[in-house]
Design a protein around this motif. Structure first.
Motif, PDB file in Angstrom:
ATOM      1  N   PHE A 209      11.579 -16.821  11.133  1.00  0.00           N
ATOM      2  CA  PHE A 209      10.233 -17.015  10.598  1.00  0.00           C
ATOM      3  C   PHE A 209      10.121 -16.718   9.104  1.00  0.00           C
ATOM      4  O   PHE A 209       9.096 -16.241   8.641  1.00  0.00           O
ATOM      5  N   GLY A 210      11.187 -16.957   8.336  1.00  0.00           N
ATOM      6  CA  GLY A 210      11.110 -16.857   6.889  1.00  0.00           C
ATOM      7  C   GLY A 210      11.417 -15.508   6.293  1.00  0.00           C
ATOM      8  O   GLY A 210      11.388 -15.353   5.076  1.00  0.00           O
ATOM      9  N   GLY A 211      11.706 -14.518   7.093  1.00  0.00           N
ATOM     10  CA  GLY A 211      12.067 -13.207   6.575  1.00  0.00           C
ATOM     11  C   GLY A 211      13.455 -13.221   5.960  1.00  0.00           C
ATOM     12  O   GLY A 211      14.132 -14.257   5.931  1.00  0.00           O
ATOM     13  N   ARG A 212      13.880 -12.104   5.434  1.00  0.00           N
ATOM     14  CA  ARG A 212      15.204 -11.985   4.823  1.00  0.00           C
ATOM     15  C   ARG A 212      15.870 -10.712   5.320  1.00  0.00           C
ATOM     16  O   ARG A 212      15.217  -9.722   5.631  1.00  0.00           O
ATOM     17  N   VAL A 213      17.192 -10.750   5.356  1.00  0.00           N
ATOM     18  CA  VAL A 213      17.985  -9.543   5.566  1.00  0.00           C
ATOM     19  C   VAL A 213      18.614  -9.249   4.217  1.00  0.00           C
ATOM     20  O   VAL A 213      19.249 -10.121   3.613  1.00  0.00           O
ATOM     21  N   VAL A 214      18.406  -8.035   3.721  1.00  0.00           N
ATOM     22  CA  VAL A 214      18.910  -7.660   2.401  1.00  0.00           C
ATOM     23  C   VAL A 214      19.810  -6.444   2.527  1.00  0.00           C
ATOM     24  O   VAL A 214      19.612  -5.590   3.387  1.00  0.00           O
ATOM     25  N   GLY A 215      20.791  -6.398   1.657  1.00  0.00           N
ATOM     26  CA  GLY A 215      21.675  -5.246   1.582  1.00  0.00           C
ATOM     27  C   GLY A 215      21.222  -4.348   0.446  1.00  0.00           C
ATOM     28  O   GLY A 215      21.010  -4.807  -0.678  1.00  0.00           O
ATOM     29  N   VAL A 216      21.037  -3.083   0.766  1.00  0.00           N
ATOM     30  CA  VAL A 216      20.689  -2.067  -0.227  1.00  0.00           C
ATOM     31  C   VAL A 216      21.771  -0.999  -0.108  1.00  0.00           C
ATOM     32  O   VAL A 216      21.784  -0.232   0.847  1.00  0.00           O
TER      33      VAL A 216
ATOM     34  N   ASP B  26       0.832  -1.198   0.000  1.00  0.00           N
ATOM     35  CA  ASP B  26       0.000   0.000   0.000  1.00  0.00           C
ATOM     36  C   ASP B  26       0.868   1.249   0.000  1.00  0.00           C
ATOM     37  O   ASP B  26       2.024   1.215   0.440  1.00  0.00           O
ATOM     38  N   GLY B  27       0.306   2.353  -0.474  1.00  0.00           N
ATOM     39  CA  GLY B  27       1.010   3.616  -0.672  1.00  0.00           C
ATOM     40  C   GLY B  27       2.027   4.024   0.372  1.00  0.00           C
ATOM     41  O   GLY B  27       3.207   4.182   0.056  1.00  0.00           O
ATOM     42  N   PRO B  28       1.631   4.195   1.641  1.00  0.00           N
ATOM     43  CA  PRO B  28       2.604   4.664   2.643  1.00  0.00           C
ATOM     44  C   PRO B  28       3.769   3.700   2.841  1.00  0.00           C
ATOM     45  O   PRO B  28       4.906   4.117   3.015  1.00  0.00           O
ATOM     46  N   TYR B  29       3.465   2.398   2.794  1.00  0.00           N
ATOM     47  CA  TYR B  29       4.529   1.408   2.963  1.00  0.00           C
ATOM     48  C   TYR B  29       5.447   1.385   1.750  1.00  0.00           C
ATOM     49  O   TYR B  29       6.665   1.274   1.876  1.00  0.00           O
ATOM     50  N   ARG B  30       4.866   1.475   0.567  1.00  0.00           N
ATOM     51  CA  ARG B  30       5.669   1.494  -0.661  1.00  0.00           C
ATOM     52  C   ARG B  30       6.583   2.722  -0.674  1.00  0.00           C
ATOM     53  O   ARG B  30       7.754   2.632  -1.019  1.00  0.00           O
ATOM     54  N   ARG B  31       6.049   3.862  -0.258  1.00  0.00           N
ATOM     55  CA  ARG B  31       6.884   5.082  -0.201  1.00  0.00           C
ATOM     56  C   ARG B  31       8.010   4.930   0.813  1.00  0.00           C
ATOM     57  O   ARG B  31       9.142   5.338   0.554  1.00  0.00           O
ATOM     58  N   ARG B  32       7.727   4.334   1.945  1.00  0.00           N
ATOM     59  CA  ARG B  32       8.762   4.148   2.969  1.00  0.00           C
ATOM     60  C   ARG B  32       9.866   3.226   2.464  1.00  0.00           C
ATOM     61  O   ARG B  32      11.052   3.495   2.663  1.00  0.00           O
ATOM     62  N   PHE B  33       9.483   2.147   1.794  1.00  0.00           N
ATOM     63  CA  PHE B  33      10.495   1.258   1.233  1.00  0.00           C
ATOM     64  C   PHE B  33      11.317   1.976   0.169  1.00  0.00           C
ATOM     65  O   PHE B  33      12.519   1.771   0.071  1.00  0.00           O
ATOM     66  N   ALA B  34      10.672   2.830  -0.628  1.00  0.00           N
ATOM     67  CA  ALA B  34      11.406   3.607  -1.640  1.00  0.00           C
ATOM     68  C   ALA B  34      12.399   4.543  -0.957  1.00  0.00           C
ATOM     69  O   ALA B  34      13.530   4.707  -1.424  1.00  0.00           O
TER      70      ALA B  34
ATOM     71  N   LEU C 217      14.573   0.600  -1.477  1.00  0.00           N
ATOM     72  CA  LEU C 217      14.002  -0.637  -1.988  1.00  0.00           C
ATOM     73  C   LEU C 217      12.817  -0.292  -2.885  1.00  0.00           C
ATOM     74  O   LEU C 217      11.674  -0.293  -2.460  1.00  0.00           O
ATOM     75  N   ALA C 218      13.132   0.054  -4.126  1.00  0.00           N
ATOM     76  CA  ALA C 218      12.137   0.477  -5.105  1.00  0.00           C
ATOM     77  C   ALA C 218      12.437  -0.238  -6.422  1.00  0.00           C
ATOM     78  O   ALA C 218      13.530  -0.778  -6.604  1.00  0.00           O
ATOM     79  N   PRO C 219      11.486  -0.243  -7.353  1.00  0.00           N
ATOM     80  CA  PRO C 219      11.747  -0.875  -8.648  1.00  0.00           C
ATOM     81  C   PRO C 219      13.035  -0.347  -9.283  1.00  0.00           C
ATOM     82  O   PRO C 219      13.298   0.858  -9.267  1.00  0.00           O
ATOM     83  N   GLY C 220      13.850  -1.280  -9.766  1.00  0.00           N
ATOM     84  CA  GLY C 220      15.135  -0.944 -10.367  1.00  0.00           C
ATOM     85  C   GLY C 220      16.311  -1.080  -9.423  1.00  0.00           C
ATOM     86  O   GLY C 220      17.457  -1.167  -9.854  1.00  0.00           O
ATOM     87  N   ALA C 221      16.047  -1.120  -8.115  1.00  0.00           N
ATOM     88  CA  ALA C 221      17.130  -1.231  -7.133  1.00  0.00           C
ATOM     89  C   ALA C 221      17.739  -2.629  -7.159  1.00  0.00           C
ATOM     90  O   ALA C 221      17.041  -3.625  -7.333  1.00  0.00           O
ATOM     91  N   VAL C 222      19.051  -2.689  -6.984  1.00  0.00           N
ATOM     92  CA  VAL C 222      19.751  -3.965  -6.856  1.00  0.00           C
ATOM     93  C   VAL C 222      19.954  -4.229  -5.375  1.00  0.00           C
ATOM     94  O   VAL C 222      20.453  -3.367  -4.648  1.00  0.00           O
TER      95      VAL C 222
END
Length: 78
Positions: free
Chosen positions: A46-53, A20-28, A32-37
């Motif tokens: 519990f199945g989550g991930r730790v990612v490097g940005v 949803d909008g607010p969460y998507r903006r926060r991730f951006a 963590l947005a489209p195009g990011a490596v």
């Protein structure tokens, strides 16, 4: 594929963040947005991930990982 299916050490490119909008903006804001490596560092509890940005590390729960669509990068050292 989504982040829950990624192996440790995988390098992937974000295709879609299906939140949803607010969460998507926060991730951006966190990079963590489209195009990011991102690099999957390891599996979290519990199945989550730790990612490097870039130089940052983010812990993401499994339900959110399932909503982040990614594509693998070929030939990128992790």
């Amino acid at each position: 594929m989504n982040l829950t299916t990624c192996d440790d050490g995988a390098a992937v490119r974000v295709v879609q963040v299906d939140l949803d909008g607010p969460y998507r903006r926060r991730f951006a804001e966190l990079g963590l947005a489209p195009g990011a490596v991102v690099h999957v560092t390891h599996r979290a509890a519990f199945g989550g991930r730790v990612v490097g940005v870039g130089a940052d590390r983010l812990a993401i729960d499994a339900a959110t990982c399932a909503r982040i669509v990614v594509t693998p990068l070929v030939g990128v050292a992790s």
